[in-house]
Scaffold this motif. Structure first.
Motif, PDB file in Angstrom:
ATOM      1  N   PHE A  73     -10.392 -30.673 -13.225  1.00  0.00           N
ATOM      2  CA  PHE A  73     -10.018 -30.416 -11.838  1.00  0.00           C
ATOM      3  C   PHE A  73      -8.563 -30.018 -11.704  1.00  0.00           C
ATOM      4  O   PHE A  73      -8.167 -29.389 -10.728  1.00  0.00           O
ATOM      5  CB  PHE A  73     -10.261 -31.677 -10.998  1.00  0.00           C
ATOM      6  N   GLY A  74      -7.721 -30.415 -12.656  1.00  0.00           N
ATOM      7  CA  GLY A  74      -6.288 -30.178 -12.542  1.00  0.00           C
ATOM      8  C   GLY A  74      -5.506 -31.366 -13.053  1.00  0.00           C
ATOM      9  O   GLY A  74      -5.935 -32.038 -13.995  1.00  0.00           O
ATOM     10  N   SER A  75      -4.388 -31.647 -12.413  1.00  0.00           N
ATOM     11  CA  SER A  75      -3.512 -32.717 -12.876  1.00  0.00           C
ATOM     12  C   SER A  75      -3.081 -33.593 -11.711  1.00  0.00           C
ATOM     13  O   SER A  75      -2.954 -33.125 -10.578  1.00  0.00           O
ATOM     14  CB  SER A  75      -2.271 -32.132 -13.562  1.00  0.00           C
ATOM     15  N   VAL A  76      -2.833 -34.871 -12.000  1.00  0.00           N
ATOM     16  CA  VAL A  76      -2.371 -35.830 -11.001  1.00  0.00           C
ATOM     17  C   VAL A  76      -1.034 -36.393 -11.459  1.00  0.00           C
ATOM     18  O   VAL A  76      -0.844 -36.713 -12.639  1.00  0.00           O
ATOM     19  CB  VAL A  76      -3.393 -36.968 -10.794  1.00  0.00           C
ATOM     20  N   TYR A  77      -0.097 -36.526 -10.510  1.00  0.00           N
ATOM     21  CA  TYR A  77       1.231 -37.026 -10.795  1.00  0.00           C
ATOM     22  C   TYR A  77       1.567 -38.165  -9.832  1.00  0.00           C
ATOM     23  O   TYR A  77       1.064 -38.224  -8.713  1.00  0.00           O
ATOM     24  CB  TYR A  77       2.282 -35.916 -10.636  1.00  0.00           C
ATOM     25  N   ARG A  78       2.435 -39.029 -10.270  1.00  0.00           N
ATOM     26  CA  ARG A  78       3.007 -40.051  -9.402  1.00  0.00           C
ATOM     27  C   ARG A  78       4.369 -39.552  -8.956  1.00  0.00           C
ATOM     28  O   ARG A  78       5.140 -39.010  -9.749  1.00  0.00           O
ATOM     29  CB  ARG A  78       3.142 -41.374 -10.151  1.00  0.00           C
ATOM     30  N   ALA A  79       4.682 -39.716  -7.665  1.00  0.00           N
ATOM     31  CA  ALA A  79       5.947 -39.213  -7.139  1.00  0.00           C
ATOM     32  C   ALA A  79       6.419 -40.082  -5.980  1.00  0.00           C
ATOM     33  O   ALA A  79       5.675 -40.923  -5.465  1.00  0.00           O
ATOM     34  CB  ALA A  79       5.789 -37.764  -6.679  1.00  0.00           C
ATOM     35  N   ARG A  90      -2.594 -31.411  -8.272  1.00  0.00           N
ATOM     36  CA  ARG A  90      -2.635 -29.956  -8.346  1.00  0.00           C
ATOM     37  C   ARG A  90      -4.035 -29.526  -8.739  1.00  0.00           C
ATOM     38  O   ARG A  90      -4.522 -29.884  -9.808  1.00  0.00           O
ATOM     39  CB  ARG A  90      -1.621 -29.441  -9.362  1.00  0.00           C
ATOM     40  N   VAL A  91      -4.683 -28.784  -7.852  1.00  0.00           N
ATOM     41  CA  VAL A  91      -6.045 -28.324  -8.112  1.00  0.00           C
ATOM     42  C   VAL A  91      -5.995 -27.093  -8.990  1.00  0.00           C
ATOM     43  O   VAL A  91      -5.316 -26.114  -8.674  1.00  0.00           O
ATOM     44  CB  VAL A  91      -6.792 -28.034  -6.794  1.00  0.00           C
ATOM     45  N   LYS A  92      -6.720 -27.128 -10.081  1.00  0.00           N
ATOM     46  CA  LYS A  92      -6.672 -26.071 -11.080  1.00  0.00           C
ATOM     47  C   LYS A  92      -7.428 -24.830 -10.633  1.00  0.00           C
ATOM     48  O   LYS A  92      -8.490 -24.913 -10.027  1.00  0.00           O
ATOM     49  CB  LYS A  92      -7.266 -26.592 -12.393  1.00  0.00           C
ATOM     50  N   LYS A  93      -6.860 -23.677 -10.928  1.00  0.00           N
ATOM     51  CA  LYS A  93      -7.507 -22.398 -10.633  1.00  0.00           C
ATOM     52  C   LYS A  93      -8.452 -22.035 -11.777  1.00  0.00           C
ATOM     53  O   LYS A  93      -8.058 -21.997 -12.939  1.00  0.00           O
ATOM     54  CB  LYS A  93      -6.458 -21.306 -10.470  1.00  0.00           C
ATOM     55  N   CYS A  94      -9.706 -21.804 -11.424  1.00  0.00           N
ATOM     56  CA  CYS A  94     -10.689 -21.395 -12.432  1.00  0.00           C
ATOM     57  C   CYS A  94     -10.710 -19.869 -12.504  1.00  0.00           C
ATOM     58  O   CYS A  94     -11.086 -19.201 -11.543  1.00  0.00           O
ATOM     59  CB  CYS A  94     -12.068 -21.935 -12.066  1.00  0.00           C
ATOM     60  N   THR A  95     -10.293 -19.318 -13.619  1.00  0.00           N
ATOM     61  CA  THR A  95     -10.201 -17.860 -13.738  1.00  0.00           C
ATOM     62  C   THR A  95     -11.579 -17.201 -13.697  1.00  0.00           C
ATOM     63  O   THR A  95     -11.711 -16.059 -13.281  1.00  0.00           O
ATOM     64  CB  THR A  95      -9.486 -17.477 -15.036  1.00  0.00           C
ATOM     65  N   LYS A  96     -12.621 -17.921 -14.112  1.00  0.00           N
ATOM     66  CA  LYS A  96     -13.966 -17.344 -14.124  1.00  0.00           C
ATOM     67  C   LYS A  96     -14.577 -17.300 -12.732  1.00  0.00           C
ATOM     68  O   LYS A  96     -15.453 -16.486 -12.463  1.00  0.00           O
ATOM     69  CB  LYS A  96     -14.864 -18.145 -15.066  1.00  0.00           C
ATOM     70  N   ASN A  97     -14.150 -18.212 -11.853  1.00  0.00           N
ATOM     71  CA  ASN A  97     -14.725 -18.283 -10.517  1.00  0.00           C
ATOM     72  C   ASN A  97     -13.639 -18.725  -9.536  1.00  0.00           C
ATOM     73  O   ASN A  97     -13.549 -19.892  -9.162  1.00  0.00           O
ATOM     74  CB  ASN A  97     -15.908 -19.245 -10.483  1.00  0.00           C
ATOM     75  N   PHE A 133       8.536 -25.299  -8.098  1.00  0.00           N
ATOM     76  CA  PHE A 133       7.456 -26.256  -8.243  1.00  0.00           C
ATOM     77  C   PHE A 133       6.161 -25.558  -8.663  1.00  0.00           C
ATOM     78  O   PHE A 133       5.131 -26.201  -8.794  1.00  0.00           O
ATOM     79  CB  PHE A 133       7.190 -26.992  -6.922  1.00  0.00           C
ATOM     80  N   GLY A 134       6.208 -24.252  -8.819  1.00  0.00           N
ATOM     81  CA  GLY A 134       5.007 -23.453  -9.001  1.00  0.00           C
ATOM     82  C   GLY A 134       4.326 -23.650 -10.342  1.00  0.00           C
ATOM     83  O   GLY A 134       4.930 -24.072 -11.313  1.00  0.00           O
ATOM     84  N   ASP A 135       3.036 -23.336 -10.325  1.00  0.00           N
ATOM     85  CA  ASP A 135       2.206 -23.375 -11.530  1.00  0.00           C
ATOM     86  C   ASP A 135       1.124 -22.325 -11.329  1.00  0.00           C
ATOM     87  O   ASP A 135       0.289 -22.437 -10.448  1.00  0.00           O
ATOM     88  CB  ASP A 135       1.595 -24.761 -11.709  1.00  0.00           C
ATOM     89  N   GLU A 136       1.152 -21.279 -12.152  1.00  0.00           N
ATOM     90  CA  GLU A 136       0.221 -20.167 -11.974  1.00  0.00           C
ATOM     91  C   GLU A 136      -1.235 -20.588 -12.112  1.00  0.00           C
ATOM     92  O   GLU A 136      -2.122 -19.920 -11.609  1.00  0.00           O
ATOM     93  CB  GLU A 136       0.542 -19.057 -12.982  1.00  0.00           C
ATOM     94  N   SER A 137      -1.491 -21.702 -12.782  1.00  0.00           N
ATOM     95  CA  SER A 137      -2.867 -22.169 -12.955  1.00  0.00           C
ATOM     96  C   SER A 137      -3.324 -23.058 -11.812  1.00  0.00           C
ATOM     97  O   SER A 137      -4.452 -23.530 -11.799  1.00  0.00           O
ATOM     98  CB  SER A 137      -3.011 -22.941 -14.273  1.00  0.00           C
ATOM     99  N   SER A 138      -2.450 -23.302 -10.822  1.00  0.00           N
ATOM    100  CA  SER A 138      -2.779 -24.181  -9.703  1.00  0.00           C
ATOM    101  C   SER A 138      -3.065 -23.365  -8.453  1.00  0.00           C
ATOM    102  O   SER A 138      -2.380 -22.391  -8.154  1.00  0.00           O
ATOM    103  CB  SER A 138      -1.621 -25.147  -9.440  1.00  0.00           C
TER     104      SER A 138
END
Length: 338
Positions: A73-79, A90-97, A133-138
């Motif tokens: 699904f992505g990654s979880v952080y404590r902040a 951060r919800v992960k971007k699925c390149t296939k869909n 803060f960006g992440d191209e996969s998110s």
């Protein structure tokens, strides 16, 4: 990752016609003249709001971002955010869909407007992320209350401490209360399992991870699943047979998953062994269920009563299963028995 879901399944009818699912979209409202989407959030004394959530994250207020876990699904952080400890997902971007990824992100917000002690609270969510803060996969970021890194999966399989009747019954009651509240607002979770039930420092269970959830339209409960929903619903070991057959979608699907989860709490074993396709076929065609007879956890009087309740929860027919509202008195009665 769930298959594409019509936005009408994720948002109330009075909202979704105006939804713009562009880069900086939110399910709350369209921004006037292209301005940033915002929802007024009351922050008395600078603290995170307890009732409302925002479509804007004040990134400069984030401190001490530390990774907690990651998965498909992505990654979880404590902040730290506005003086409180929060979970950043951060919800992960699925390149296939990509559409499925986007809709999974919105599904996470199906319960964002709901407040209950047994449901993880959403604080803010956005698809607008600054470059630093960006992440191209998110595809988007969600801020939630920080419950902790412990879930029922850890409690059942990762701890050596005893899990007595009083404790697993309390956990089961917490889950049933959360489900009753969700179902009263026509939200079906569709992925109830130990890993998606967090356990707080106060030993309270909170339902999390709504990426597979669906908001039902009024009057459509139990109707046939549309082609877009034919593969919605998470882990196959906990998935109701009617969903496997594509026959209907209702809150009773969560009751089936609850039953499998409760069995795991009682036995601390895996529900099935063997090939995935064999299990799926056997659940539908041969009414395969986890074994109750001869399991140590079901040997006591309360255990036997719990086993009878489980048989109802994982009935092949959804209409034969109790609702979450009907479950609670049975669980509370079991808890009261000495």
């Amino acid at each position: 990752m769930p298959s594409p879901i019509p936005v009408s399944r994720l948002l109330p009818r009075d909202i979704y016609p105006s939804v713009d699912i562009g880069t900086c979209s939110s399910p709350l409202a369209k921004p006037p003249h292209g301005s940033t989407l915002q929802v007024p959030v009351q922050r008395p004394h600078g603290r995170v709001a307890s009732r409302l959530w925002s479509s804007v994250i004040h990134w400069k207020e984030l401190r001490s971002v530390e990774p907690v876990g990651s998965g498909g699904f992505g990654s979880v952080y404590r902040a730290e955010y506005l003086g409180e400890t929060v979970a950043l997902k951060r919800v992960k971007k699925c390149t296939k869909n990509k559409l499925a990824s986007r809709q999974s992100f919105w599904a996470e917000l199906n319960a964002a407007h709901l407040r209950h002690s047994n449901i993880v609270r959403v604080i803010a969510a956005t698809t607008c992320v600054p470059a630093d803060f960006g992440d191209e996969s998110s595809i988007g970021t969600i801020l939630m209350e920080f419950v902790g890194s412990r879930n029922l999966q850890h409690v059942i399989y990762g701890c050596t401490e005893p899990l007595g009747e009083d404790r697993w019954l309390r956990y089961a009651t917490d889950m049933a209360r959360g489900l009753r509240f969700l179902h009263s607002h026509r939200v079906v979770h569709l992925d109830i399992k130990p890993a998606n039930v967090l356990v707080s420092a106060q030993d309270v269970c909170k339902i999390a991870d709504f990426g597979c959830s669906v908001k039902l339209d009024r009057g459509c409960e139990g109707s046939a699943i549309s082609p877009h929903l034919s593969h919605v619903g998470g882990t196959y070991t906990h998935r109701a047979p009617e969903l496997l057959k594509g026959e209907g979608l209702s809150p009773k699907a969560d009751i089936f998953s609850f039953g499998i989860t409760l069995w795991q709490l009682v036995t601390r074993e895996q529900p099935y062994t063997g090939d995935r396709q064999h299990v799926l076929y056997a659940v539908v065609a041969h009414n395969l269920r986890p074994r109750v007879q001869e399991q140590p956890g079901f040997g006591s009087e309360r255990g036997r009563r719990c086993g009878a309740l489980l048989s109802r929860c994982w009935s092949a027919e959804g209409r034969c299963r109790p609702s979450a509202d009907e479950l609670l008195p049975h669980l509370e009665l079991l808890r009261s028995q000495v």
